[in-house]
Design a protein around this motif. Structure first.
Motif, PDB file in Angstrom:
ATOM      1  N   ARG A  69       0.251  -1.016  -0.194  1.00 55.41           N
ATOM      2  CA  ARG A  69      -0.136  -0.250   0.239  1.00 55.41           C
ATOM      3  C   ARG A  69       0.639   0.884   0.258  1.00 55.41           C
ATOM      4  O   ARG A  69       2.343   1.053   0.298  1.00 55.41           O
ATOM      5  N   GLU A  70       0.582   1.975  -0.325  1.00 46.88           N
ATOM      6  CA  GLU A  70       1.335   3.300  -0.479  1.00 46.88           C
ATOM      7  C   GLU A  70       1.650   4.350   0.618  1.00 46.88           C
ATOM      8  O   GLU A  70       2.270   5.160   0.624  1.00 46.88           O
ATOM      9  N   ASP A  71       0.232   3.972   1.843  1.00 45.69           N
ATOM     10  CA  ASP A  71       1.170   5.119   3.170  1.00 45.69           C
ATOM     11  C   ASP A  71       1.729   4.185   3.475  1.00 45.69           C
ATOM     12  O   ASP A  71       2.552   4.368   5.191  1.00 45.69           O
ATOM     13  N   ASN A  72       1.716   2.374   3.491  1.00 48.33           N
ATOM     14  CA  ASN A  72       2.818   1.860   3.697  1.00 48.33           C
ATOM     15  C   ASN A  72       4.767   1.896   3.350  1.00 48.33           C
ATOM     16  O   ASN A  72       5.720   1.628   3.817  1.00 48.33           O
ATOM     17  N   PHE A  73       4.724   2.674   2.697  1.00 45.93           N
ATOM     18  CA  PHE A  73       5.610   3.315   1.320  1.00 45.93           C
ATOM     19  C   PHE A  73       7.153   4.754   1.722  1.00 45.93           C
ATOM     20  O   PHE A  73       7.502   5.137   1.149  1.00 45.93           O
ATOM     21  N   ASP A  74       5.527   4.658   3.026  1.00 43.25           N
ATOM     22  CA  ASP A  74       6.693   6.468   3.850  1.00 43.25           C
ATOM     23  C   ASP A  74       7.753   5.996   4.084  1.00 43.25           C
ATOM     24  O   ASP A  74       8.797   6.371   4.322  1.00 43.25           O
ATOM     25  N   HIS A  75       8.173   4.613   5.424  1.00 41.47           N
ATOM     26  CA  HIS A  75       9.076   4.040   5.557  1.00 41.47           C
ATOM     27  C   HIS A  75      10.297   3.280   4.232  1.00 41.47           C
ATOM     28  O   HIS A  75      10.270   2.192   5.124  1.00 41.47           O
ATOM     29  N   GLY A 108      12.961   3.846   3.770  1.00 41.07           N
ATOM     30  CA  GLY A 108      14.118   3.619   4.164  1.00 41.07           C
ATOM     31  C   GLY A 108      14.579   2.345   4.979  1.00 41.07           C
ATOM     32  O   GLY A 108      15.247   0.940   4.357  1.00 41.07           O
ATOM     33  N   ILE A 109      13.734   2.378   5.427  1.00 43.44           N
ATOM     34  CA  ILE A 109      12.915   1.256   6.635  1.00 43.44           C
ATOM     35  C   ILE A 109      13.330  -0.668   5.042  1.00 43.44           C
ATOM     36  O   ILE A 109      13.798  -1.219   5.167  1.00 43.44           O
ATOM     37  N   ILE A 110      12.346  -0.064   4.763  1.00 39.92           N
ATOM     38  CA  ILE A 110      12.191  -0.785   3.308  1.00 39.92           C
ATOM     39  C   ILE A 110      13.855  -1.478   2.606  1.00 39.92           C
ATOM     40  O   ILE A 110      13.882  -2.714   2.383  1.00 39.92           O
ATOM     41  N   ASP A 111      13.958  -0.292   2.623  1.00 37.52           N
ATOM     42  CA  ASP A 111      15.063  -0.673   1.423  1.00 37.52           C
ATOM     43  C   ASP A 111      16.496  -1.166   2.382  1.00 37.52           C
ATOM     44  O   ASP A 111      17.179  -2.172   2.164  1.00 37.52           O
ATOM     45  N   TYR A 112      16.375  -0.825   3.688  1.00 42.05           N
ATOM     46  CA  TYR A 112      17.319  -1.882   4.699  1.00 42.05           C
ATOM     47  C   TYR A 112      17.303  -2.838   5.043  1.00 42.05           C
ATOM     48  O   TYR A 112      17.917  -4.128   4.723  1.00 42.05           O
TER      49      TYR A 112
END
Length: 380
Positions: A323-329, A331-335
């Motif tokens: 979801r687009e709302d969960n993509f706000d973080h 940097g966490i996803i990339d790590y």
């Protein structure tokens, strides 16, 4: 005619000269290249079925990026066509395309050679044709193969279903399944398990079906699924696929059910990345060179969903749906992705060493909401 198989017009005259040289008694041309550095042959996938069932078209579309419409112009052949698929550390196997007019159960052939070293047998049935003869050939083929190799994965592609209605598709699948089961029971082989797939080269169903076949040949599949589940949990990802970029086969996904529409979106995203990279990326002769460690893509859909692609290695890509709302973080996803990629690399290393030692993550562990770790991307 909407389909043209490559075996049309090539009758078998009953002489050994009609077969490839040294069939069953030695290495084929180029087969020296199909043996791994450790000396072991890669697992084989056999494509069998009656003439004009679409076997060669399947292989060309899935592994050679041929347009479905171009398969109408495939030339006829009267020999076994062998392809060495070696796209990544996981996708390594051979595909043997058998012409439908050859009687493979002639006493002059070495059955052990044909079925002994195989990982999977795919029998293709033309759903738009009278499949009674095909079912008889299927029963003969799988019973013979099972006697030689009980561990052989037996798959049935009910093919060319694009011209059928949804109700007729399901009815054909039920009828073929029931007839096949009854025939095997009557032959005393009720222990044989067949997997059935509705396929067409004109949509993504053939890629999904081949994905499920290839996954059964990957012994590391549980480890990959576990890693994807951990990544999804700690990154608020709804669905993730580990794709082979060249063929668009997904070699692993998380434990949630696969939605066909989501899979198609991910395949289309890979096509977009490859096409754009081919234009603006580094020019190389080899196709996969356009996909490198700099490759990534982000697509936001108008329904609030985000498609996110990251390069895992030269031939593998991770495609996530969230979801687009969960993509706000982000940097966490990339790590967490870096942790995931490192764990995948360790799976590769363990496979190359053929060691049963449990894998540990040396780079890091997933971060949840910016806090400390809660899960380790270890795999057993």
């Amino acid at each position: 005619m909407s389909y043209q198989d490559d075996e049309e017009g090539v009758p078998f005259d009953g002489t050994t000269g009609s077969f490839p040289k040294d069939f069953g008694y030695g290495l084929f041309d180029g087969e020296h290249d199909m043996i791994s550095s450790s000396g072991d042959q890669k697992p084989r996938i056999l494509l069998m079925g009656l003439r004009r069932s679409g076997k060669s078209s399947i292989q060309k579309v899935v592994f050679h990026k041929m347009s479905p419409n171009e398969t109408l112009f495939l030339e006829s052949t009267n020999k076994i066509v062998k392809n060495d698929i070696n796209n990544s550390s996981f996708v390594q196997f051979q595909i043997w395309d058998f012409p439908g007019q050859i009687d493979f159960f002639d006493s002059s052939f070495d059955y052990d050679m044909i079925f002994g070293g195989c990982g999977a047998l795919i029998f293709v049935i033309d759903a738009q044709d009278d499949y009674i003869e095909a079912l008889n050939k299927l029963n003969l083929t799988v019973t013979k193969a099972y006697k030689i190799n009980p561990n052989l994965r037996l798959e049935v592609f009910i093919h060319k279903v694009d011209g059928l209605g949804d109700d007729f598709k399901m009815e054909s699948q039920r009828d073929i399944h029931q007839r096949t089961t009854d025939d095997l029971n009557d032959s005393g082989f009720d222990q044989i398990h067949l997997s059935f797939h509705l396929t067409s080269i004109y949509d993504h169903s053939i890629f999904e079906a081949f994905s499920k076949v290839v996954q059964k040949l990957i012994p590391q599949l549980p480890a990959l699924e576990n890693l994807l589940n951990i990544l999804n949990t700690n990154s608020a990802i709804e669905k993730s696929f580990l794709f082979d970029v060249v063929s668009k086969i997904y070699i692993a996904t998380d434990s949630t059910p696969v939605d066909m529409q989501s899979y198609e979106l991910c395949c289309d995203m890979i096509d977009v990345v490859i096409d754009v990279s081919s234009i603006y990326g580094i020019k190389e002769e080899q196709f996969p060179a356009v996909f490198d460690e700099q490759s990534s893509s982000l697509i936001k859909l108008n329904n609030g969903t985000v498609l996110y692609l990251r390069e895992v290695n030269k031939f593998l890509a991770l495609v996530c749906i969230l979801r687009e709302d969960n993509f706000d973080h982000k940097g966490i996803i990339d790590y967490n992705f870096l942790c995931f990629r490192n764990a995948i690399q360790q799976v590769f290393e363990l496979r190359s060493r053929n060691s049963p030692t449990p894998m540990t993550n040396s780079v890091g562990t997933p971060v949840v909401n910016g806090n400390a770790t809660v899960n380790d991307e270890n795999s057993t």
